[in-house]
Design an enzyme around this catalytic site. Sequence first.
Site, PDB file in Angstrom:
ATOM      1  N   PRO A   1       0.835  -1.199   0.000  1.00 27.01           N
ATOM      2  CA  PRO A   1       0.000   0.000   0.000  1.00 27.01           C
ATOM      3  C   PRO A   1       0.871   1.251   0.000  1.00 27.01           C
ATOM      4  CG  PRO A   1      -0.819  -1.588   1.591  1.00 27.01           C
ATOM      5  CD  PRO A   1       0.500  -2.105   1.100  1.00 27.01           C
ATOM      6  N   GLU A   2       0.565   2.186  -0.900  1.00 31.25           N
ATOM      7  CA  GLU A   2       1.335   3.416  -0.990  1.00 31.25           C
ATOM      8  C   GLU A   2       0.582   4.550  -0.290  1.00 31.25           C
ATOM      9  OE1 GLU A   2       3.230   4.340  -4.659  1.00 31.25           O
ATOM     10  OE2 GLU A   2       3.508   2.249  -5.218  1.00 31.25           O
TER      11      GLU A   2
END
Length: 271
Positions: free
Chosen positions: A2-3
């Site tokens: 996840p960014e």
Amino acid sequence: MPELPEVEVCRLGISPHIINQQVTKVVVRNASLRWPIPESVQKITGQVVQGVERRSKYLLLRFSTGTLLIHLGMSGTIRVIEADIAVAKHDHFDLVFAHGKALRLNDPRRFGAVLWFENHIDEQGLLTKLGPEPLSDDFNYGYLFEKAKNRKVPIKTFLMNNQVVVGVGNIYANEALFKAGILPTVKACDISEKRYDRLTDIIKSVLSAAIKQGGTTLKDFTQADGRPGYFAQSLLVYGRAGQECFTCKTTLLEVRQSNRSSVYCPSCQLP
């Protein structure tokens, strides 16, 4: 992994359900994450969540006596659920609240983290060396150009350095460089100030669009309510190696940089 947009979407998703809510129980089913979950997290019991913030890809739950830091690692998800929902495989950590809900962390690879900062003090120094937030006023014209002086690393590697700017991960670095027309392999020090200023605007735009659309759909990522994000349909180059460029129809190429995939258009992106 996840960014930044995914973590921000997560923050927005969980905040209405847990802010001003009292923690009645802390459940640690497996403390062996990236760093061991400390016994001190039990001090949260009886306390009220005063706020939920994000710094880079870290979620920060603020209490009166300290801060609970949560990182989703490579494949972690965090959701607000009914506290009595059956535990699934890899459900390692819960915060149970007085209103019957629970904040539950699921992390198959166990690269995530749950840490307690007593009196809000970051003794491990996880946050102190981070660069500015890309959507903040501190990330402004001239900043990247100044930071890039004498830096001979490729521009994509430079952008993904959290000490330069946080949260510009692999997906969004690919997208921003394509929109800016910059080849990902060019040295950071060889880019003009004018191009950097345009890149600054584009990074802000790309990340803002991803947050608005709910984060990028990754196989390991869902929003706090369990729905996937919807930004993947808008990706222009990431994951599209060998396909036609939407702009000029040239075949997109791929190189490996720091063990990450960089996809680019050899016609639209220049040194």
